[in-house]
Design an enzyme around this catalytic site. Sequence first.
Site, PDB file in Angstrom:
ATOM      1  N   THR A  22     -32.918  30.366 -37.915  1.00  0.00           N
ATOM      2  CA  THR A  22     -31.942  29.689 -38.766  1.00  0.00           C
ATOM      3  C   THR A  22     -32.483  29.490 -40.178  1.00  0.00           C
ATOM      4  OG1 THR A  22     -30.889  28.590 -36.917  1.00  0.00           O
ATOM      5  CG2 THR A  22     -30.668  27.501 -39.036  1.00  0.00           C
ATOM      6  N   SER A  43     -34.174  33.522 -32.600  1.00  0.00           N
ATOM      7  CA  SER A  43     -35.249  33.359 -31.605  1.00  0.00           C
ATOM      8  C   SER A  43     -34.742  33.154 -30.181  1.00  0.00           C
ATOM      9  CB  SER A  43     -36.211  32.238 -32.001  1.00  0.00           C
ATOM     10  OG  SER A  43     -35.741  30.977 -31.596  1.00  0.00           O
ATOM     11  N   LYS A  47     -38.269  21.323 -28.228  1.00  0.00           N
ATOM     12  CA  LYS A  47     -37.005  21.070 -28.930  1.00  0.00           C
ATOM     13  C   LYS A  47     -36.210  20.094 -28.073  1.00  0.00           C
ATOM     14  CE  LYS A  47     -33.106  23.202 -31.272  1.00  0.00           C
ATOM     15  NZ  LYS A  47     -32.367  24.419 -31.631  1.00  0.00           N
TER      16      LYS A  47
HETATM   17  N1  ASP Z   1     -30.698  30.223 -32.723  1.00  0.00           N
HETATM   18  C1  ASP Z   1     -31.593  29.883 -33.820  1.00  0.00           C
HETATM   19  C2  ASP Z   1     -32.947  30.511 -33.528  1.00  0.00           C
HETATM   20  O1  ASP Z   1     -33.622  30.040 -32.665  1.00  0.00           O
HETATM   21  C3  ASP Z   1     -31.687  28.414 -33.928  1.00  0.00           C
HETATM   22  C4  ASP Z   1     -32.612  27.907 -35.000  1.00  0.00           C
HETATM   23  O2  ASP Z   1     -33.417  28.600 -35.557  1.00  0.00           O
HETATM   24  O3  ASP Z   1     -32.504  26.689 -35.297  1.00  0.00           O
HETATM   25  O4  ASP Z   1     -33.317  31.488 -34.153  1.00  0.00           O
END
Ligand code: ASP
Length: 319
Positions: free
Chosen positions: A14, A61, A165
Amino acid sequence: MTPRQIVILGTGGTIAGRAARPADNIGYTAAQVGIDQLLAAIPALAESGPLVTEQVAQLDSKDMSFAVWAQLAARVSHFLARPEVQGIVITHGTDTLEETAYFLQAVCQPAKPVVLACAMRPATALAPDGPQNLLDAVSVARHAGAQGVVAVCAGTIHSAWDVQKIHPYRLDAFSSGDAGPIGYVEEGRLRLLRNWPLAQSGQAQAAIKNIANMLSDDDWPRVEIIMSYAGASGAIVEALQAQGVQGLVVAATGNGTVHCALEAALRQAQAGGVKVVRATRCANGRVLPLPGSVLADSEGLSPVKARVALMLDLLRSRT
Ligand code: ASP
């Protein structure tokens, strides 16, 4: 030579995300902005000293793969070995950050800092959190005496062993649970509360040279996570066993308790050669094993980290 260089490895997430509207903090696409473009938006970073960048991957990720882990471990160990490098910062998505952190700590056991930086809002947000998190991560990587793999988010430094997390939306989305954070970053200065993650002998480790060559997901041992819950059965265990699964982590209830039907299947799988490890699905604390326990205990690792540890264990026993 004084090691002053900080290497910034981009992997996406993100922090490198882009949304159609600045006010949209959730409807974005992760991993769109390159590492050099991200850094260009933070002039204070370059002022802090010499930086080297490399785009190792560009992915959300949630889709992290073993191939990317192998590549990342290889690049981390390559740069750590260079005397001019003081530390490494890795931009990473938040979803599997704790798994990558644990993996890199277990495999690389770094004597220099390796800092994972992330964000909960995309780079295009009205008030993105990525730039400050990245600046804080570089402050940690430049801190004399810093070592091991840590994550920095919302001004808090978490150890790779403990970070999880815990929130899907809040900017301060991570916790170190009972262990508490390593410290805080405040205007570029660190307020430390406890030790950096140290290399732990006895934890699962695999030779980096073997991992670096494992670029196909099929090279990795298959280890799955199963959860114990009301009405659980052994059906998933049996199905996975039929597919040749090599390891199973059970996310057990409470102090490692497992539904009797699931436990019977796990014992049977174990007797058939599948490695079984028990972790708790509780967010805090660790399983306190009872004497005579048949299923091995994750020694405080969360289910996702216990899975990585078991994979590394299985890899080690191959050599
Ligand atoms: N889906 C994203 C990732 O893990 C979420 C984030 O980075 O906050 O790449």
